[in-house]
Write an enzyme that holds these catalytic residues in place. Structure first.
Site: not given
Ligand code: EPZ
Length: 429
Positions: A22-23, A92, A116, A121, A314, A336, A408
């Site tokens: 999916k990702n 998102r 969420c 996020r 995840d 995370i 999802r």
């Molecule tokens: C991706 O989300 C995945 N989703 C998530 O999978 C996964 O849990 C996550 O990466 C971490 O591996 C997709 O790829 C569609 P991040 P993403 O930006 O990109 C902070 C699932 O279950 N952050 O790597 O949104 C954030 O809050 C989903 O399939 C900021 O502060 O995650 C988090 O603490 C859930 N500002 C950390 O960084 C930003 O601009 C990592 O988030 C971006 C992120």
């Protein structure tokens, strides 16, 4: 709405084929916006999220059609540049259209995704990166209004935290920018690598795949893609943990073992026997007593979630279900996301002995028969899969409501579990 009914307490046996990730599918679908013409993506899972993303692409003027697991996308026309709140609030990952729209059209209007279940996020790293490339981002009425006066300009972008979709968004924006973009502290997840391979196959020039430093030399145009989505390492890990927790043995096939190595290592530490082939991973009970049904159980193992190649966030909830059935105590630390323990209260309803202490959960496993079936509520995608694992291992019947969360990210869940011998079905709530 529908609920999932599980008759637990039966060991699972057999092979389960893993679908496309999916990702990876979501950013790769978004990347088709970068090049006019007809793109072909293979191994695209048919999930609520991929259907939602393809609907978003329709809103932008892009057409698509699915034949089996192949999706053809015609991005000749990109007539609109807006992703609405109604759509973004349900998924998102819609923010992934920002980068390609800015590169292709020089502007984008995308609803802020909002928080969420698992955390706030924010997308501040995405927006700060775009600003470095010459984009002006205005936030008003809950939308990001992003525009660049002309072609994006290459720059040096540094992520405080390696953001997966942040890295993907900046890669797509930089691919058509003028000059060189360096992305430092980039995410190294395999899904980012899948996107890099796709973009390079379209004519982009991206160096540093699988490292935290990516160098993008912008080009003036890209050609349509014909590429394959990688296997879903999170789905693969979920089924390995479900088979293990049930006291059974089996294999996940059509997957990439190298993408699951942190989980494989943790399950081996717990005593399970895991073997890897080219495209499969097999799990057997500690001491290899799965088929006889007599298993002595497994050890408790500490886990701390980290960016790839560390243990994936995840798979944190799913591992906790396994640990609730272990012989011992362990600490599971979520580094995370700030609120990714929504599954704990539900696991406690099954009888799990878990105590939350800030970003850590202390799990006291009381053996394979520790859990009894109960009525449960799904809260988010991966928490829901943790409840499925625990419900299948619990003695008696469990019901999980709000299973749209599960749909999802898990393709053909009931069929795949049933093929492993689980007694599971859906009913209307
Ligand atoms: C991706 O989300 C995945 N989703 C998530 O999978 C996964 O849990 C996550 O990466 C971490 O591996 C997709 O790829 C569609 P991040 P993403 O930006 O990109 C902070 C699932 O279950 N952050 O790597 O949104 C954030 O809050 C989903 O399939 C900021 O502060 O995650 C988090 O603490 C859930 N500002 C950390 O960084 C930003 O601009 C990592 O988030 C971006 C992120």
């Amino acid at each position: 709405m529908e609920k999932l009914i599980l008759e637990g307490g039966k060991p699972l046996f057999g092979d389960v084929p893993i679908s496309g990730a999916k990702n990876a599918a979501l950013p790769l679908i978004a990347a088709t916006l970068l090049a006019p013409g007809v793109h072909v993506l293979h191994n695209v899972p048919d999930l609520r999220d991929t259907r939602t993303f393809l609907r978003l692409m329709e809103d932008l003027g892009v057409t698509h059609q699915r034949e089996g697991d192949t999706v053809t996308i015609d991005a000749t026309e990109v007539r609109d540049i807006e992703a609405s709140y109604d759509l973004v609030k349900t998924m998102r990952a819609s923010v992934l259209v920002l980068g390609p729209l800015l590169a292709r059209r020089g502007q984008a209007k995308v609803s802020l995704p909002g928080g969420c279940a698992i955390g706030a996020r924010p997308i501040n790293f995405h927006l700060a990166g775009f600003e470095k490339l010459g984009v002006t981002c205005r936030l008003e009425h809950g939308y990001v209004d992003a525009a660049a006066p002309g072609r994006l300009r290459g720059a040096c972008v540094y992520f405080e935290v390696p953001s997966v979709t942040g890295t993907e968004n900046l890669l797509m924006a930089a691919a058509l920018a003028e000059g060189v973009t360096t992305i430092k502290n980039a995410a190294r997840e395999p899904e980012v690598g899948n996107l890099i391979d796709m973009l390079n196959s379209m004519g982009a020039n991206i160096q540093g795949k699988n490292t935290d430093r990516l160098i993008v030399t912008g080009v003036t145009s890209l050609a349509p893609a014909n590429c394959r989505i990688i296997a879903d390492r999170i789905e693969a890990g979920t089924y390995l943990l479900a088979i293990a927790a049930s006291g059974g043995e089996g294999r996940v096939t059509c997957c990439q073992p190298a993408h699951c190595s942190s989980l494989i290592d943790k399950m081996r530490q717990a005593g399970f026997i895991l073997e890897c082939g080219d495209d499969w991973v097999a799990v057997r009970q500690p001491g290899g007593r799965g088929l006889s049904g007599q298993a002595g159980g497994w050890k408790a193992v500490d886990v701390k979630t980290m960016p790839f190649p560390g243990y994936p966030t995840d798979l944190q909830a799913q591992f906790m279900a396994l640990m609730a059935l272990s012989n011992g105590m362990c600490v599971i630390t979520e580094t995370i996301f700030e609120n990714r323990f929504m599954h704990v209260a539900e696991l406690q309803r099954l009888g799990a002995d878990i105590r939350i202490d800030g970003r850590s959960a202390v799990v006291s496993g009381r053996g394979m028969k520790a859990l009894t079936g109960a009525r449960l509520m799904a809260t988010d995608l991966r928490a829901s899969s943790s409840l499925v694992i625990a419900g299948l291992a619990a003695q008696g019947r469990s019901e999980i409501s709000r299973i749209y969360h599960l749909e999802r990210g898990y393709e053909n869940l009931v069929e795949k579990l049933s093929a492993l011998g689980a007694t599971v079905w859906k009913e209307r709530e």
